[in-house]
Design an enzyme around this catalytic site. Structure first.
Site, PDB file in Angstrom:
ATOM      1  N   HIS A 142       0.838  -1.208   0.000  1.00 42.70           N
ATOM      2  CA  HIS A 142       0.000   0.000   0.000  1.00 42.70           C
ATOM      3  C   HIS A 142       0.870   1.254   0.000  1.00 42.70           C
ATOM      4  O   HIS A 142       0.615   2.207  -0.743  1.00 42.70           O
ATOM      5  CB  HIS A 142      -0.891   0.056   1.252  1.00 42.70           C
ATOM      6  N   SER A 147      -3.518  -7.598   2.697  1.00 41.72           N
ATOM      7  CA  SER A 147      -3.816  -7.451   4.123  1.00 41.72           C
ATOM      8  C   SER A 147      -4.385  -8.743   4.692  1.00 41.72           C
ATOM      9  O   SER A 147      -4.032  -9.160   5.795  1.00 41.72           O
ATOM     10  CB  SER A 147      -4.812  -6.315   4.340  1.00 41.72           C
ATOM     11  N   LYS A 195     -17.548  -5.696   6.016  1.00 38.82           N
ATOM     12  CA  LYS A 195     -16.434  -6.553   5.646  1.00 38.82           C
ATOM     13  C   LYS A 195     -15.808  -7.210   6.878  1.00 38.82           C
ATOM     14  O   LYS A 195     -14.960  -8.069   6.754  1.00 38.82           O
ATOM     15  CB  LYS A 195     -15.391  -5.711   4.900  1.00 38.82           C
ATOM     16  N   ARG A 247      -1.876  -5.760  -7.967  1.00 42.33           N
ATOM     17  CA  ARG A 247      -0.818  -6.699  -7.598  1.00 42.33           C
ATOM     18  C   ARG A 247      -0.594  -7.724  -8.693  1.00 42.33           C
ATOM     19  O   ARG A 247       0.518  -8.145  -8.945  1.00 42.33           O
ATOM     20  CB  ARG A 247      -1.183  -7.429  -6.308  1.00 42.33           C
TER      21      ARG A 247
END
Length: 159
Positions: free
Chosen positions: A17, A128, A41, A90
């Site tokens: 990030h 994450s 979430k 990514r």
């Protein structure tokens, strides 16, 4: 003043990030790191904890600000006068999701661009979610997250 918004849950923020953020800061006068509240979430860290973890890593990145948001990202962008949304990629697997989001955001606010930045090689497999999962089993995550995040994860996990 050209403002970009870098949104995410940042649960927690990773070196990937921060890599995307630092490169975005070369393109914009100010980059707003927009921490999504995303209670649905089920974040590991509270919104306040995520904000603090992000802020502690921005001391050497002067043209950034941090705020939280809920609701539509394009509404936040309009409110803040942003010209672009910044997203990190990514791998190819991220592209389809980001492409759909970019098209919807363009439909909702055609004046706001989406900028996709590929993460630096070496961070392309880091997420994450994966960092949290690996940390829960006691593995060393120091290569993937800043020191404050590593300490916060260890404290929260009791290890």
């Amino acid at each position: 003043m050209k403002i970009g918004i870098y949104p995410g849950t940042f649960d927690p923020i990773t070196h990937g990030h921060l890599d995307v953020l630092q490169r975005a800061c070369r393109l914009f006068d100010n980059v707003i790191v927009a921490v999504a509240e995303n209670a649905g979430k089920g974040p590991f860290f509270s919104t306040e904890e995520r904000m603090k973890l992000v802020e502690e890593n921005l001391t050497n990145i002067p043209n950034t600000t941090v705020m939280t948001f809920s609701g539509l990202l394009v509404d936040l962008a309009k409110q803040e006068g942003a010209i672009a949304l910044i997203r990190g990629l990514r791998a190819v697997s991220d592209f389809e999701y980001e492409f759909q989001m970019a098209l919807m955001n363009r439909h909702l606010a055609s004046e706001i661009e989406t900028i996709l930045l590929m993460t630096k090689e070496g961070y392309n497999y880091t997420s994450s979610s994966l960092v949290k999962q690996v940390a829960q089993f006691g593995a060393d995550i120091s290569k993937f997250v800043p020191a404050n995040v590593n300490a916060a994860l260890r404290a929260k996990l009791g290890s």
